[in-house]
Design a protein around this motif. Structure first.
Motif, PDB file in Angstrom:
ATOM      1  N   TYR A  27       3.317 -27.578  44.639  1.00  0.00           N
ATOM      2  CA  TYR A  27       2.613 -28.679  44.525  1.00  0.00           C
ATOM      3  C   TYR A  27       2.291 -29.209  45.791  1.00  0.00           C
ATOM      4  CZ  TYR A  27       0.392 -32.897  42.678  1.00  0.00           C
ATOM      5  OH  TYR A  27      -0.718 -33.770  42.402  1.00  0.00           O
ATOM      6  N   ARG A  31      -1.541 -28.862  46.242  1.00  0.00           N
ATOM      7  CA  ARG A  31      -2.125 -30.192  45.608  1.00  0.00           C
ATOM      8  C   ARG A  31      -2.976 -29.763  44.397  1.00  0.00           C
ATOM      9  NH1 ARG A  31       1.303 -34.028  46.797  1.00  0.00           N
ATOM     10  NH2 ARG A  31       1.353 -34.172  48.970  1.00  0.00           N
ATOM     11  N   LEU A  35      -0.620 -27.670  38.637  1.00  0.00           N
ATOM     12  CA  LEU A  35       0.712 -27.018  39.336  1.00  0.00           C
ATOM     13  C   LEU A  35       1.639 -28.147  39.700  1.00  0.00           C
ATOM     14  CD1 LEU A  35      -0.726 -24.598  41.917  1.00  0.00           C
ATOM     15  CD2 LEU A  35       0.127 -24.176  39.720  1.00  0.00           C
ATOM     16  N   HIS A  36       1.516 -29.301  38.875  1.00  0.00           N
ATOM     17  CA  HIS A  36       2.353 -30.345  38.960  1.00  0.00           C
ATOM     18  C   HIS A  36       3.647 -30.000  38.619  1.00  0.00           C
ATOM     19  CE1 HIS A  36       4.400 -34.064  38.106  1.00  0.00           C
ATOM     20  NE2 HIS A  36       3.374 -34.674  38.826  1.00  0.00           N
TER      21      HIS A  36
END
Length: 164
Positions: A27, A31, A35-36
């Motif tokens: 992540y 960013r 894809l947290h």
């Protein structure tokens, strides 16, 4: 691989933390909200548990220490709120009214929408506490007969993606 090892507390805890660390690195690099790290860990652990044949109740027992840490984070948030006490003085009534209105609107909106789609009582009970922290939501839902796993997912999604 040895089945006893795959069902051990150490393996399940290490897999959870390891996947979170991997997700965090990914992540930070890319960013992308999808894809947290918590979302990636959540999805990956579902795959690991299914692949290893580990039941959710067994997993939950193995990672109870993480649940305890999550409870501590709620206390930490309370402390941060306490630090803002001076800024909140004299604004008690507006803060309480806004908090109460937000809570009622959040609960009623999700329950009414789910009800309109034909959700049963168990699902409605599981969705109602969507706007609180996971430990509080699970503590509320469990004795009322809701599905704690569903509640955890909903609270998690609200925390990452905003209100549902």
């Amino acid at each position: 691989m040895n089945a006893a090892l795959l069902h051990s507390d150490l393996f399940l805890l290490t897999a959870t933390v390891g996947l979170y660390c991997f997700g965090s690195a990914l992540y930070r690099r890319l960013r992308m909200p999808l894809l947290h790290p918590v979302l990636l860990t959540f999805v990956a652990m579902i795959g690991v548990l299914r692949l290893c044949g580990v039941e959710y109740d067994r997993y939950r027992e193995a990672v109870r220490v993480l649940d305890f840490g999550l409870g501590l984070s709620v206390v930490a948030l309370g402390y941060l709120l306490y630090e803002q006490l001076d800024a909140m003085r004299g604004r008690t009534v507006p803060i309480l009214v806004a908090t109460l209105a937000g809570c009622v609107a959040g609960i009623l909106s999700v329950v009414w929408i789910a009800e309109a789609f034909g959700a049963g009582r168990q699902i409605l009970t599981s969705l109602a506490p969507k706007s609180v922290t996971v430990p509080i939501a699970v503590a509320v839902v469990e004795p009322l007969g809701g599905i704690t796993a569903l509640t955890s997912v909903v609270v998690f999604c609200v925390g990452i993606f905003g209100s549902l």
